[in-house]
Design a protein around this motif. Structure first.
Motif, PDB file in Angstrom:
ATOM      1  N   PHE A  19       0.892  -1.225   0.066  1.00  0.00           N
ATOM      2  CA  PHE A  19       0.143   0.167   0.060  1.00  0.00           C
ATOM      3  C   PHE A  19       0.756   0.939  -0.088  1.00  0.00           C
ATOM      4  CE2 PHE A  19      -2.958  -3.241   1.339  1.00  0.00           C
ATOM      5  CZ  PHE A  19      -4.206  -2.712   0.630  1.00  0.00           C
ATOM      6  N   LYS A  20       0.444   2.273  -0.569  1.00  0.00           N
ATOM      7  CA  LYS A  20       0.985   3.531  -0.822  1.00  0.00           C
ATOM      8  C   LYS A  20       1.077   4.337   0.558  1.00  0.00           C
ATOM      9  CE  LYS A  20       0.988   5.389  -4.536  1.00  0.00           C
ATOM     10  NZ  LYS A  20       0.577   5.934  -5.869  1.00  0.00           N
ATOM     11  N   THR A  21       2.135   4.133   1.403  1.00  0.00           N
ATOM     12  CA  THR A  21       2.032   4.955   2.615  1.00  0.00           C
ATOM     13  C   THR A  21       3.335   5.515   2.953  1.00  0.00           C
ATOM     14  OG1 THR A  21       3.065   3.010   3.885  1.00  0.00           O
ATOM     15  CG2 THR A  21       0.554   3.082   3.664  1.00  0.00           C
ATOM     16  N   MET A  22       3.696   6.359   3.880  1.00  0.00           N
ATOM     17  CA  MET A  22       5.012   6.892   4.301  1.00  0.00           C
ATOM     18  C   MET A  22       5.989   5.941   4.287  1.00  0.00           C
ATOM     19  SD  MET A  22       4.769   9.956   3.406  1.00  0.00           S
ATOM     20  CE  MET A  22       6.538  10.614   4.275  1.00  0.00           C
ATOM     21  N   ILE A  23       5.839   4.848   4.844  1.00  0.00           N
ATOM     22  CA  ILE A  23       6.638   3.748   5.144  1.00  0.00           C
ATOM     23  C   ILE A  23       7.256   3.201   3.924  1.00  0.00           C
ATOM     24  CG2 ILE A  23       5.217   1.629   5.670  1.00  0.00           C
ATOM     25  CD1 ILE A  23       6.911   1.444   7.877  1.00  0.00           C
ATOM     26  N   SER A  24       6.447   2.992   2.895  1.00  0.00           N
ATOM     27  CA  SER A  24       6.649   2.441   1.546  1.00  0.00           C
ATOM     28  C   SER A  24       7.221   3.431   0.475  1.00  0.00           C
ATOM     29  CB  SER A  24       5.425   1.457   1.050  1.00  0.00           C
ATOM     30  OG  SER A  24       4.370   2.511   0.945  1.00  0.00           O
ATOM     31  N   ASN A  25       7.227   4.492   0.973  1.00  0.00           N
ATOM     32  CA  ASN A  25       7.741   5.716   0.076  1.00  0.00           C
ATOM     33  C   ASN A  25       9.371   5.454  -0.560  1.00  0.00           C
ATOM     34  OD1 ASN A  25       9.414   8.270  -0.463  1.00  0.00           O
ATOM     35  ND2 ASN A  25       7.156   9.193  -0.324  1.00  0.00           N
ATOM     36  N   VAL A  26       9.289   5.366  -1.804  1.00  0.00           N
ATOM     37  CA  VAL A  26      10.467   4.978  -2.372  1.00  0.00           C
ATOM     38  C   VAL A  26      11.633   5.937  -2.470  1.00  0.00           C
ATOM     39  CG1 VAL A  26      11.548   4.186  -4.702  1.00  0.00           C
ATOM     40  CG2 VAL A  26       9.429   3.314  -3.883  1.00  0.00           C
ATOM     41  N   ASP A  27      11.289   7.172  -2.368  1.00  0.00           N
ATOM     42  CA  ASP A  27      12.457   8.153  -2.255  1.00  0.00           C
ATOM     43  C   ASP A  27      13.159   8.193  -0.706  1.00  0.00           C
ATOM     44  OD1 ASP A  27      11.936   9.189  -4.851  1.00  0.00           O
ATOM     45  OD2 ASP A  27      10.526  10.425  -4.106  1.00  0.00           O
ATOM     46  N   SER A  28      12.181   7.998   0.006  1.00  0.00           N
ATOM     47  CA  SER A  28      12.579   7.970   1.559  1.00  0.00           C
ATOM     48  C   SER A  28      13.529   6.634   1.696  1.00  0.00           C
ATOM     49  CB  SER A  28      11.328   7.974   2.451  1.00  0.00           C
ATOM     50  OG  SER A  28      11.757   7.784   3.587  1.00  0.00           O
ATOM     51  N   LEU A  29      13.036   5.622   1.195  1.00  0.00           N
ATOM     52  CA  LEU A  29      13.654   4.271   1.458  1.00  0.00           C
ATOM     53  C   LEU A  29      15.060   4.381   0.672  1.00  0.00           C
ATOM     54  CD1 LEU A  29      10.772   1.630   0.655  1.00  0.00           C
ATOM     55  CD2 LEU A  29      12.117   1.966   2.818  1.00  0.00           C
ATOM     56  N   GLU A  30      15.147   4.842  -0.573  1.00  0.00           N
ATOM     57  CA  GLU A  30      16.240   4.913  -1.266  1.00  0.00           C
ATOM     58  C   GLU A  30      17.311   5.873  -0.379  1.00  0.00           C
ATOM     59  OE1 GLU A  30      18.042   6.085  -5.917  1.00  0.00           O
ATOM     60  OE2 GLU A  30      15.841   6.604  -5.202  1.00  0.00           O
ATOM     61  N   LYS A  31      16.703   6.958  -0.059  1.00  0.00           N
ATOM     62  CA  LYS A  31      17.878   7.597   0.740  1.00  0.00           C
ATOM     63  C   LYS A  31      18.317   7.025   2.167  1.00  0.00           C
ATOM     64  CE  LYS A  31      17.786  11.878   3.774  1.00  0.00           C
ATOM     65  NZ  LYS A  31      17.030  12.770   4.436  1.00  0.00           N
ATOM     66  N   ASN A  32      17.487   6.165   2.845  1.00  0.00           N
ATOM     67  CA  ASN A  32      17.876   5.464   3.940  1.00  0.00           C
ATOM     68  C   ASN A  32      18.794   4.259   3.447  1.00  0.00           C
ATOM     69  OD1 ASN A  32      16.421   6.946   5.776  1.00  0.00           O
ATOM     70  ND2 ASN A  32      14.776   5.525   5.719  1.00  0.00           N
ATOM     71  N   PHE A  33      18.488   3.642   2.538  1.00  0.00           N
ATOM     72  CA  PHE A  33      19.474   2.627   2.241  1.00  0.00           C
ATOM     73  C   PHE A  33      20.790   3.083   1.337  1.00  0.00           C
ATOM     74  CE2 PHE A  33      15.655   0.460   0.561  1.00  0.00           C
ATOM     75  CZ  PHE A  33      15.303  -0.525   1.461  1.00  0.00           C
ATOM     76  N   HIS A  34      20.700   4.392   0.966  1.00  0.00           N
ATOM     77  CA  HIS A  34      22.113   4.944   0.509  1.00  0.00           C
ATOM     78  C   HIS A  34      22.934   5.341   1.882  1.00  0.00           C
ATOM     79  CE1 HIS A  34      22.254   4.669  -3.800  1.00  0.00           C
ATOM     80  NE2 HIS A  34      20.938   5.198  -3.815  1.00  0.00           N
ATOM     81  N   SER A  51      26.127  -3.038  -7.634  1.00  0.00           N
ATOM     82  CA  SER A  51      24.867  -3.232  -8.539  1.00  0.00           C
ATOM     83  C   SER A  51      23.827  -3.667  -7.719  1.00  0.00           C
ATOM     84  CB  SER A  51      25.291  -4.252  -9.724  1.00  0.00           C
ATOM     85  OG  SER A  51      25.763  -5.600  -9.232  1.00  0.00           O
ATOM     86  N   TYR A  52      24.181  -4.265  -6.597  1.00  0.00           N
ATOM     87  CA  TYR A  52      22.982  -4.885  -5.865  1.00  0.00           C
ATOM     88  C   TYR A  52      22.218  -3.851  -5.496  1.00  0.00           C
ATOM     89  CZ  TYR A  52      20.572  -6.886  -1.804  1.00  0.00           C
ATOM     90  OH  TYR A  52      19.865  -7.418  -0.872  1.00  0.00           O
ATOM     91  N   LEU A  53      22.775  -2.752  -4.829  1.00  0.00           N
ATOM     92  CA  LEU A  53      21.690  -1.673  -4.435  1.00  0.00           C
ATOM     93  C   LEU A  53      21.089  -0.867  -5.433  1.00  0.00           C
ATOM     94  CD1 LEU A  53      21.202   0.105  -2.018  1.00  0.00           C
ATOM     95  CD2 LEU A  53      23.352   1.624  -2.505  1.00  0.00           C
ATOM     96  N   ARG A  54      21.661  -0.802  -6.631  1.00  0.00           N
ATOM     97  CA  ARG A  54      21.202  -0.388  -7.736  1.00  0.00           C
ATOM     98  C   ARG A  54      19.821  -1.048  -8.179  1.00  0.00           C
ATOM     99  NH1 ARG A  54      26.510   0.842  -9.593  1.00  0.00           N
ATOM    100  NH2 ARG A  54      26.427  -0.846 -10.711  1.00  0.00           N
ATOM    101  N   GLN A  55      20.165  -2.264  -8.510  1.00  0.00           N
ATOM    102  CA  GLN A  55      19.109  -3.225  -8.733  1.00  0.00           C
ATOM    103  C   GLN A  55      17.969  -3.263  -7.794  1.00  0.00           C
ATOM    104  OE1 GLN A  55      21.169  -6.993  -9.577  1.00  0.00           O
ATOM    105  NE2 GLN A  55      21.567  -6.358 -11.441  1.00  0.00           N
ATOM    106  N   PHE A  56      18.072  -3.248  -6.462  1.00  0.00           N
ATOM    107  CA  PHE A  56      17.270  -3.162  -5.478  1.00  0.00           C
ATOM    108  C   PHE A  56      16.473  -1.973  -5.361  1.00  0.00           C
ATOM    109  CE2 PHE A  56      15.910  -2.763  -0.987  1.00  0.00           C
ATOM    110  CZ  PHE A  56      15.019  -3.944  -0.902  1.00  0.00           C
ATOM    111  N   VAL A  57      16.805  -0.910  -5.622  1.00  0.00           N
ATOM    112  CA  VAL A  57      16.256   0.437  -5.692  1.00  0.00           C
ATOM    113  C   VAL A  57      15.336   0.317  -7.000  1.00  0.00           C
ATOM    114  CG1 VAL A  57      16.384   2.826  -5.860  1.00  0.00           C
ATOM    115  CG2 VAL A  57      17.783   1.652  -4.332  1.00  0.00           C
ATOM    116  N   ALA A  58      15.869  -0.048  -7.940  1.00  0.00           N
ATOM    117  CA  ALA A  58      15.204  -0.213  -9.296  1.00  0.00           C
ATOM    118  C   ALA A  58      13.850  -1.100  -9.254  1.00  0.00           C
ATOM    119  CB  ALA A  58      15.902  -0.713 -10.428  1.00  0.00           C
TER     120      ALA A  58
END
Length: 115
Positions: A19-34, A51-58
């Motif tokens: 579901f689309k929530t703040m916890i699933s916000n991809v921009d926020s997740l990507e920032k945290n992963f980096h 490449s693992y990180l790039r593929q995961f974010v993609a």
């Protein structure tokens, strides 16, 4: 769930799909992963590779397109579980939970792992 039954507590599991929530916000997740990636020891970074990180974010960005924005599907399950005289043991909210994850949970582990 079964352990609590001995204490007279009825436990219902609500298993939502994506579901689309703040916890699933991809921009926020990507920032945290980096941020987490930068803190990892070089040995771990080398094991996984950049490449693992790039593929995961993609993959997350692809999945985001399928997120459901109707959270009432989840809250309706919660309401039913709390107010029903005979609530179900499991509730699945969202098409992906019903059509993908629920059937997958009944398959043998080896088969579900392969899928």
């Amino acid at each position: 769930r079964l352990e609590m039954r001995n204490f007279g507590v009825k436990v219902c599991m609500i298993e939502p799909g994506y579901f689309k929530t703040m916890i699933s916000n991809v921009d926020s997740l990507e920032k945290n992963f980096h941020t987490s990636w930068k803190k990892l020891p070089e040995e771990i970074k080398t094991s996984y590779g950049e490449s693992y990180l790039r593929q995961f974010v993609a993959m997350l960005k692809l999945l985001q397109k399928t997120y459901n924005s109707d959270l009432s599907l989840v809250t309706n399950c919660m309401e039913h579980a709390l107010t029903s005289l005979h609530p179900r043991s499991r509730y699945s909210a969202g098409w992906d939970a019903k059509l993908l994850y629920l059937p997958l949970s009944y398959l043998p582990s080896a088969l579900s792992d392969a899928l």
